[in-house]
Structure formats: C-alpha cells, structure tokens
Design a protein around this motif. Structure first.
Motif, PDB file in Angstrom:
ATOM      1  N   ALA A 171       0.922  -1.653  -0.094  1.00 41.09           N
ATOM      2  CA  ALA A 171      -0.211   0.179   0.367  1.00 41.09           C
ATOM      3  C   ALA A 171       0.968   0.953   0.194  1.00 41.09           C
ATOM      4  O   ALA A 171       0.441   2.412   0.361  1.00 41.09           O
ATOM      5  CB  ALA A 171      -1.163   0.261   0.926  1.00 41.09           C
ATOM      6  N   THR A 172       2.071   0.977   0.054  1.00 40.08           N
ATOM      7  CA  THR A 172       2.992   2.361   0.288  1.00 40.08           C
ATOM      8  C   THR A 172       3.806   2.314  -1.166  1.00 40.08           C
ATOM      9  O   THR A 172       4.451   3.568  -1.133  1.00 40.08           O
ATOM     10  CB  THR A 172       4.279   2.420   1.845  1.00 40.08           C
ATOM     11  OG1 THR A 172       4.968   1.076   1.354  1.00 40.08           O
ATOM     12  CG2 THR A 172       3.749   2.141   2.551  1.00 40.08           C
ATOM     13  N   LEU A 173       3.859   1.158  -1.574  1.00 41.66           N
ATOM     14  CA  LEU A 173       3.800   1.294  -2.659  1.00 41.66           C
ATOM     15  C   LEU A 173       4.026   1.674  -4.389  1.00 41.66           C
ATOM     16  O   LEU A 173       4.220   2.120  -5.237  1.00 41.66           O
ATOM     17  CB  LEU A 173       5.060   0.556  -3.110  1.00 41.66           C
ATOM     18  CG  LEU A 173       6.176   0.178  -2.026  1.00 41.66           C
ATOM     19  CD1 LEU A 173       6.794  -1.677  -1.429  1.00 41.66           C
ATOM     20  CD2 LEU A 173       7.573   0.635  -1.878  1.00 41.66           C
ATOM     21  N   ASN A 174       2.897   1.171  -4.014  1.00 38.27           N
ATOM     22  CA  ASN A 174       0.960   1.198  -5.022  1.00 38.27           C
ATOM     23  C   ASN A 174       1.276   2.162  -5.123  1.00 38.27           C
ATOM     24  O   ASN A 174       0.402   3.143  -4.491  1.00 38.27           O
ATOM     25  CB  ASN A 174       0.390   0.462  -5.574  1.00 38.27           C
ATOM     26  CG  ASN A 174       1.089  -1.433  -5.676  1.00 38.27           C
ATOM     27  OD1 ASN A 174       1.900  -1.333  -5.611  1.00 38.27           O
ATOM     28  ND2 ASN A 174      -0.330  -2.337  -5.358  1.00 38.27           N
ATOM     29  N   ALA A 175       0.967   3.131  -6.539  1.00 40.52           N
ATOM     30  CA  ALA A 175       0.796   4.343  -6.815  1.00 40.52           C
ATOM     31  C   ALA A 175      -0.808   4.613  -6.541  1.00 40.52           C
ATOM     32  O   ALA A 175      -0.762   5.390  -6.013  1.00 40.52           O
ATOM     33  CB  ALA A 175       1.120   4.839  -8.096  1.00 40.52           C
ATOM     34  N   ASP A 176      -1.374   3.503  -6.082  1.00 41.71           N
ATOM     35  CA  ASP A 176      -2.583   3.788  -5.582  1.00 41.71           C
ATOM     36  C   ASP A 176      -3.077   3.328  -4.737  1.00 41.71           C
ATOM     37  O   ASP A 176      -4.359   3.410  -3.721  1.00 41.71           O
ATOM     38  CB  ASP A 176      -4.117   2.557  -6.543  1.00 41.71           C
ATOM     39  CG  ASP A 176      -3.806   1.797  -6.601  1.00 41.71           C
ATOM     40  OD1 ASP A 176      -2.653   1.355  -6.081  1.00 41.71           O
ATOM     41  OD2 ASP A 176      -4.842   0.662  -6.925  1.00 41.71           O
ATOM     42  N   ASN A 177      -2.014   2.970  -3.691  1.00 42.94           N
ATOM     43  CA  ASN A 177      -2.170   3.044  -2.767  1.00 42.94           C
ATOM     44  C   ASN A 177      -3.259   1.585  -1.768  1.00 42.94           C
ATOM     45  O   ASN A 177      -3.164   1.474  -0.876  1.00 42.94           O
ATOM     46  CB  ASN A 177      -2.299   3.557  -1.180  1.00 42.94           C
ATOM     47  CG  ASN A 177      -1.567   4.912  -1.455  1.00 42.94           C
ATOM     48  OD1 ASN A 177      -2.591   6.773  -1.847  1.00 42.94           O
ATOM     49  ND2 ASN A 177      -0.787   5.031  -1.083  1.00 42.94           N
TER      50      ASN A 177
END
Length: 221
Positions: A171-177
């Motif tokens: 969730a901290t790495l994907n662009a959409d959280n």
C-alpha cells in the motif's frame, strides 16, 4: 550448471539457492503456498486474447509526468512487459535479462520495449536505474491495464502479513495505495495497437523467456 547467457529460469534457481536461508520460515511457507495456489488456478477466464485491441490508460513516467500507453507505443510495434514492482526479485531478474538479451534484438527490428507496473513513479525510476534499463518504464496507477487485460490479482491476508514481516507494504509502494498486482505478462502489440501475442504467468516465480518472445515475433513476421 548455468550457461554464460542464462535463462530467467536459471537465474531464478540461482537466486533461490542463495536466498533460501535468508527468508524466515513462516514467510517462505506463505510465499510458496501462494505460488502453488496461483499455479493451480491457472489463467483467469477473462484474460485478453490475441487479435483483440490493446486497452489504453493514463500512466505516469518515471518522473511522475502524465502519459498514456498509446503515447508510449508511438505508433510502432512493441513488446509490453507487465511486472509487479521494483521490490519483486523475480521482476528484477526478468527485466535485467530482457535488457541484456531482448533489447538488442528488438532494436534491430525497430520494435519498442515498454515495462509497466502499478508502483509509484519513484519505484519505476529505481527499477530503471538499478538494472541499467534503456527502455521505457511506466507506472499504471490503479492497475488499469492489468484490469483491462484480465490479469489483475492481489495477495492474500497471509501473504500481506508475510510481506510486512520483511518490511514490505504494498500500500505504500503502489501508486493507488492499494494491494492489486498484475500477473506477470508479456504482450506483442502491433503498430495498429492490436495484441498479436500474450503470455501470462499466474505463478509470478516464472516469466516469459527471451527466446519465447523472439520465437513469437518470428512466427508473426
């Protein structure tokens, strides 16, 4: 014994041998179970087929600037590699192999190479810099392309917990959280944006080999 020009499968086997003792048992068990489960389920029924139009989506380049897949294709044939993220060791191995073995062959044919993941642009930049990639690396916030191709998945709660135990929170790495991840997929796309070949790997520990991609290109010529 691996060759001087190892396949991705050979690289993965070497990685497994060198890291087997570095991953805690519970996490390793969770990842192994996930890979087996993904492999057993096989391809989703919704996977896009060769001969259909390649979906477009609003994307971000490594600097966070807006673009789109169609803009990146720039009106020429391309190989599109959809991967999970710079945090994924299998993705690093695969993209490094493509840089070494696929880029020279595609350049001679006038075919582009694009890599796409759901991670934030700084993750795309990290991937490009860490592996000395010379091809285009883009971010797909929300996995729009993966969803359009029918290859979107997500880790189970058990796997998320195993990832967090290793300091990884999607969730901290994907662009959409979010936690969505694409199944590793390689496509050959015509200049008219038609999918000519698609190879999906539900088990993310396996990838499309460079030789398979080049054979597919030869058969399509």
């Amino acid at each position: 014994m691996t060759s001087t020009n190892p396949t991705i499968a050979e690289r993965v086997e070497l990685m497994h041998q060198s890291t087997a003792d570095q991953i805690p048992g519970p996490a390793l068990t969770a990842f192994s179970a996930e890979q087996a489960d993904l492999a057993s389920h096989g391809l989703p029924e919704s996977v896009a087929q060769a001969g259909t139009a390649m979906p477009d989506a609003d994307l971000l380049d490594v600097h966070g600037n807006p673009t789109s897949l169609y803009a990146a294709l720039a009106g020429r044939p391309a190989v599109l590699v959809i991967y999970r993220g710079a945090w994924c060791p299998y993705c690093n191995l695969a993209l490094r192999a493509y840089q070494e073995q696929l880029v020279p062959a595609l350049t001679g044919r006038g075919i582009g190479l694009i890599a796409l993941s759901p991670q934030k642009p700084d993750g795309s930049l990290t991937m490009a810099e860490k592996n000395d990639l010379t091809f285009t690396v883009l971010s797909d916030p929300g996995n729009r392309i993966a969803r359009g191709l029918g290859v979107l998945t997500a880790p189970t709660d058990q796997v998320r917990e195993a990832q967090r135990s290793l300091g990884l929170d999607l969730a901290t790495l994907n662009a959409d959280n979010g936690y969505g991840l694409p199944m590793p997929t390689v496509l050959i796309i015509d200049a008219d944006k038609t999918i000519r070949w698609i190879d999906v790997h539900p088990n993310y520990a396996t990838r499309s080999e460079t030789t398979d991609i080049l054979i597919a290109l030869d058969l399509l010529d």
